[in-house]
Design a protein around this motif. Structure first.
Motif, PDB file in Angstrom:
ATOM      1  N   GLY A 102      27.784   4.300  19.633  1.00  0.00           N
ATOM      2  CA  GLY A 102      27.436   2.914  19.880  1.00  0.00           C
ATOM      3  C   GLY A 102      26.056   2.562  19.347  1.00  0.00           C
ATOM      4  N   ARG A 103      25.820   1.277  19.287  1.00  0.00           N
ATOM      5  CA  ARG A 103      24.567   0.793  18.705  1.00  0.00           C
ATOM      6  C   ARG A 103      23.356   1.191  19.525  1.00  0.00           C
ATOM      7  NH1 ARG A 103      23.303  -0.444  13.599  1.00  0.00           N
ATOM      8  NH2 ARG A 103      21.178  -1.228  13.627  1.00  0.00           N
ATOM      9  N   GLU A 104      23.480   1.164  20.829  1.00  0.00           N
ATOM     10  CA  GLU A 104      22.327   1.472  21.686  1.00  0.00           C
ATOM     11  C   GLU A 104      21.863   2.908  21.496  1.00  0.00           C
ATOM     12  OE1 GLU A 104      21.106   1.299  26.449  1.00  0.00           O
ATOM     13  OE2 GLU A 104      23.030   0.496  25.743  1.00  0.00           O
ATOM     14  N   GLU A 105      22.793   3.855  21.519  1.00  0.00           N
ATOM     15  CA  GLU A 105      22.418   5.254  21.312  1.00  0.00           C
ATOM     16  C   GLU A 105      21.937   5.488  19.883  1.00  0.00           C
ATOM     17  OE1 GLU A 105      25.303   7.521  24.561  1.00  0.00           O
ATOM     18  OE2 GLU A 105      25.441   7.989  22.424  1.00  0.00           O
ATOM     19  N   PHE A 106      22.578   4.840  18.920  1.00  0.00           N
ATOM     20  CA  PHE A 106      22.181   4.984  17.517  1.00  0.00           C
ATOM     21  C   PHE A 106      20.714   4.605  17.315  1.00  0.00           C
ATOM     22  CE2 PHE A 106      21.955   2.903  13.258  1.00  0.00           C
ATOM     23  CZ  PHE A 106      22.166   4.030  12.477  1.00  0.00           C
ATOM     24  N   GLU A 107      20.286   3.518  17.878  1.00  0.00           N
ATOM     25  CA  GLU A 107      18.894   3.084  17.732  1.00  0.00           C
ATOM     26  C   GLU A 107      17.951   3.933  18.569  1.00  0.00           C
ATOM     27  OE1 GLU A 107      18.793  -1.049  18.652  1.00  0.00           O
ATOM     28  OE2 GLU A 107      19.787  -1.661  16.773  1.00  0.00           O
ATOM     29  N   ALA A 108      18.420   4.440  19.717  1.00  0.00           N
ATOM     30  CA  ALA A 108      17.566   5.268  20.570  1.00  0.00           C
ATOM     31  C   ALA A 108      17.244   6.615  19.936  1.00  0.00           C
ATOM     32  CB  ALA A 108      18.235   5.477  21.922  1.00  0.00           C
ATOM     33  N   LEU A 109      18.087   7.076  19.006  1.00  0.00           N
ATOM     34  CA  LEU A 109      17.861   8.364  18.338  1.00  0.00           C
ATOM     35  C   LEU A 109      16.993   8.242  17.085  1.00  0.00           C
ATOM     36  CD1 LEU A 109      21.475   9.872  18.566  1.00  0.00           C
ATOM     37  CD2 LEU A 109      19.480  10.514  19.937  1.00  0.00           C
ATOM     38  N   ALA A 110      16.593   7.026  16.719  1.00  0.00           N
ATOM     39  CA  ALA A 110      15.801   6.824  15.504  1.00  0.00           C
ATOM     40  C   ALA A 110      14.390   7.381  15.677  1.00  0.00           C
ATOM     41  CB  ALA A 110      15.752   5.333  15.172  1.00  0.00           C
ATOM     42  N   LEU A 111      13.746   7.660  14.549  1.00  0.00           N
ATOM     43  CA  LEU A 111      12.362   8.128  14.565  1.00  0.00           C
ATOM     44  C   LEU A 111      11.420   6.970  14.888  1.00  0.00           C
ATOM     45  CD1 LEU A 111      12.237  10.444  11.398  1.00  0.00           C
ATOM     46  CD2 LEU A 111      12.793  11.055  13.759  1.00  0.00           C
ATOM     47  N   PRO A 112      10.334   7.249  15.584  1.00  0.00           N
ATOM     48  CA  PRO A 112       9.340   6.197  15.836  1.00  0.00           C
ATOM     49  C   PRO A 112       8.798   5.624  14.526  1.00  0.00           C
ATOM     50  CG  PRO A 112       8.938   8.112  17.225  1.00  0.00           C
ATOM     51  CD  PRO A 112       9.981   8.520  16.236  1.00  0.00           C
ATOM     52  N   GLY A 113       8.845   4.320  14.424  1.00  0.00           N
ATOM     53  CA  GLY A 113       8.406   3.675  13.196  1.00  0.00           C
ATOM     54  C   GLY A 113       9.461   3.604  12.129  1.00  0.00           C
ATOM     55  N   GLY A 114      10.659   4.063  12.417  1.00  0.00           N
ATOM     56  CA  GLY A 114      11.739   4.048  11.425  1.00  0.00           C
ATOM     57  C   GLY A 114      13.031   3.508  12.005  1.00  0.00           C
ATOM     58  N   ALA A 115      12.947   2.379  12.695  1.00  0.00           N
ATOM     59  CA  ALA A 115      14.140   1.780  13.304  1.00  0.00           C
ATOM     60  C   ALA A 115      15.156   1.415  12.231  1.00  0.00           C
ATOM     61  CB  ALA A 115      13.753   0.540  14.107  1.00  0.00           C
ATOM     62  N   PRO A 116      16.424   1.675  12.479  1.00  0.00           N
ATOM     63  CA  PRO A 116      17.455   1.352  11.462  1.00  0.00           C
ATOM     64  C   PRO A 116      17.641  -0.145  11.327  1.00  0.00           C
ATOM     65  CG  PRO A 116      18.493   2.108  13.481  1.00  0.00           C
ATOM     66  CD  PRO A 116      17.016   2.302  13.669  1.00  0.00           C
ATOM     67  N   PRO A 117      17.953  -0.614  10.127  1.00  0.00           N
ATOM     68  CA  PRO A 117      18.274  -2.039   9.952  1.00  0.00           C
ATOM     69  C   PRO A 117      19.484  -2.442  10.791  1.00  0.00           C
ATOM     70  CG  PRO A 117      17.928  -0.952   7.841  1.00  0.00           C
ATOM     71  CD  PRO A 117      17.997   0.129   8.870  1.00  0.00           C
ATOM     72  N   GLY A 118      19.591  -3.718  11.067  1.00  0.00           N
ATOM     73  CA  GLY A 118      20.671  -4.188  11.914  1.00  0.00           C
ATOM     74  C   GLY A 118      22.049  -3.957  11.338  1.00  0.00           C
ATOM     75  N   TRP A 119      22.171  -3.876  10.002  1.00  0.00           N
ATOM     76  CA  TRP A 119      23.483  -3.709   9.383  1.00  0.00           C
ATOM     77  C   TRP A 119      23.885  -2.246   9.226  1.00  0.00           C
ATOM     78  CZ3 TRP A 119      22.072  -0.763   5.390  1.00  0.00           C
ATOM     79  CH2 TRP A 119      20.819  -0.969   4.808  1.00  0.00           C
ATOM     80  N   ALA A 120      22.937  -1.307   9.420  1.00  0.00           N
ATOM     81  CA  ALA A 120      23.190   0.104   9.104  1.00  0.00           C
ATOM     82  C   ALA A 120      23.978   0.796  10.211  1.00  0.00           C
ATOM     83  CB  ALA A 120      21.877   0.840   8.867  1.00  0.00           C
ATOM     84  N   VAL A 121      24.888   1.677   9.810  1.00  0.00           N
ATOM     85  CA  VAL A 121      25.597   2.552  10.747  1.00  0.00           C
ATOM     86  C   VAL A 121      25.214   4.010  10.502  1.00  0.00           C
ATOM     87  CG1 VAL A 121      27.534   0.987  11.024  1.00  0.00           C
ATOM     88  CG2 VAL A 121      27.605   2.701   9.208  1.00  0.00           C
ATOM     89  N   ALA A 122      24.368   4.234   9.518  1.00  0.00           N
ATOM     90  CA  ALA A 122      23.824   5.562   9.223  1.00  0.00           C
ATOM     91  C   ALA A 122      22.475   5.360   8.544  1.00  0.00           C
ATOM     92  CB  ALA A 122      24.770   6.365   8.327  1.00  0.00           C
ATOM     93  N   LEU A 123      21.591   6.324   8.702  1.00  0.00           N
ATOM     94  CA  LEU A 123      20.242   6.186   8.161  1.00  0.00           C
ATOM     95  C   LEU A 123      19.697   7.553   7.791  1.00  0.00           C
ATOM     96  CD1 LEU A 123      17.847   4.253   7.610  1.00  0.00           C
ATOM     97  CD2 LEU A 123      17.078   4.703   9.945  1.00  0.00           C
ATOM     98  N   ALA A 124      19.059   7.638   6.619  1.00  0.00           N
ATOM     99  CA  ALA A 124      18.477   8.897   6.158  1.00  0.00           C
ATOM    100  C   ALA A 124      16.960   8.808   6.173  1.00  0.00           C
ATOM    101  CB  ALA A 124      18.977   9.213   4.742  1.00  0.00           C
TER     102      ALA A 124
END
Length: 395
Positions: A102-124
């Motif tokens: 889900g979106r909430e967990e996906f954003e919570a796992l991001a690195l500080p200062g590297g929040a994923p864009p709203g359209w992304a479902v994966a981020l490198a």
């Protein structure tokens, strides 16, 4: 066969919809190189409840994503082996993959200062060797493609710096298999027929603005990288990685690795583009044969179906005619039987016809039906006048 499918699609799709293709842009879920926050020690996210490790990967999962993480761990090493077979080199260290649901967990796992864009479902995060995934996408048809795409950015980011945009996107699409899509082939067909193939030096940093041009840029980048990989093999690609890793400009590293300039290789690739993606493949050799065979098969099927329908119609008409003929014969037989069993109606007796009939009956009656006079024997005058002899008298 792909040429035939393309021709059918072009015939069925109006030209006005030529730009309505799904592009491998942010809308598809890729972060296109990822976000690079500051390189500082990072604690493990509080949402993580466990991890699965393989020789070259560490998969962190939440309480909801444990199943997805363990399933992914079973084939993640094979994906990396495929990358090595194309690049000729493996990137160093252990790559971390963070999986949430889900979106909430996906954003919570991001690195500080590297929040994923709203359209992304994966981020490198290439410099950190970290990939962020929404487990819900892994179950979809594009889930593994998205993962491979982000891993490609990690691989290039770890192996060297200074990659041009066209090479990054072209290599990523080859590693994910996106370069074999019909969308890419159609875009190159349109680029060739409209003479809109871009120079790769114009795709080094910037990307076109129009969606139709963006689609062409992705398609030709994937095709050119595939052509380079097939021509020079993993050894040549590995030399290119090593030369770029030294920090020299990409064009210079390209010349040293392939013993040729980017412009010369691009011209050689362009010479074959028309033969592979223009009208010519649709009108020659196997393509024409496949098209003709398909037309014959369709025509034979239609003819056979029509013949079968006509035969069934004839059989049905014949059955109806035989049934009607049998019904008429039965009705005629019943009419004859009724005629034999029915007595003739009595003849009416009246008028002149009745009198004539009575005379006839009297003339035909026997002599003993003559009436006898009540006063005894008739007189002599009666005897003379009578035309018949007297009957004998019994005493």
């Amino acid at each position: 066969m792909r040429h035939l499918l393309l021709l059918l699609m072009l015939l069925l799709t109006p030209a006005a919809r030529a730009q309505e293709f799904i592009l491998p842009t942010p809308e598809a879920g890729h972060a296109n190189g990822g976000v690079e926050p500051a390189m500082v020690p990072l604690p493990r996210p509080a949402l993580v409840v466990g991890e699965v490790t393989t020789p070259r990967f560490r998969l962190l999962y939440t309480a909801k994503s444990e199943g997805s993480a363990r399933q992914l761990a079973g084939n993640i090493e094979a994906i990396r082996d495929h990358f090595v077979s194309v690049l000729g080199r493996d990137w160093p260290g252990v790559t971390e993959i963070r999986v949430g649901v889900g979106r909430e967990e996906f954003e919570a796992l991001a690195l500080p200062g590297g929040a994923p864009p709203g359209w992304a479902v994966a981020l490198a995060y290439p410099s950190h060797r970290i990939v962020l995934l929404n487990a819900l996408t892994l179950a979809g048809p594009e889930g593994m493609v998205t993962l491979r795409h982000e891993l490609a950015h990690v691989a290039l980011g770890q192996l060297a710096r200074g990659w041009p945009r066209w090479f990054q996107e072209g290599l990523a699409q080859n590693l994910t298999g996106e370069n074999w899509s019909m969308t890419h082939y159609t875009a190159l067909f349109r680029a060739v027929t409209q003479e809109r193939v871009f120079r790769f030096e114009h795709l080094h940093d910037a990307w076109p603005d129009l969606p139709s041009d963006v689609e062409i840029a992705y398609a030709q980048s994937a095709a050119f990288v595939a052509w380079l990989s097939a021509k020079h093999g993993p050894e040549g690609m590995g030399r290119l990685v090593d030369e770029v890793a030294t920090g020299q400009p990409f064009e210079q590293a390209f010349g040293k690795a392939f013993k040729s300039s980017l412009w010369v290789e691009e011209l050689a690739w362009r010479e074959g583009v028309a033969a592979r993606y223009g009208w010519l493949p649709l009108t020659t050799s196997s393509s024409l044969l496949w098209l003709g065979m398909t037309g014959l098969v369709v025509a034979a099927y239609v003819r056979r179906r029509k013949q079968k329908e006509e035969h069934l119609a004839q059989m049905e008409a014949q059955d109806v005619a035989e049934e009607a003929e049998l019904r008429e014969a039965l009705e005629a037989e019943l009419a004859q039987q009724r005629a034999r069993l029915t007595p003739p109606p009595p003849q009416p007796v009246d008028g002149g016809e009745s009198a004539d009939a009575a005379k006839t009956m009297d003339a035909a009656a026997p002599e003993w039906n003559e009436p006898i006079a009540a006063n005894g024997p008739e007189s002599e005058d009666d005897e003379e006048d009578s035309p018949r002899p007297h009957k004998p008298t019994l005493h």
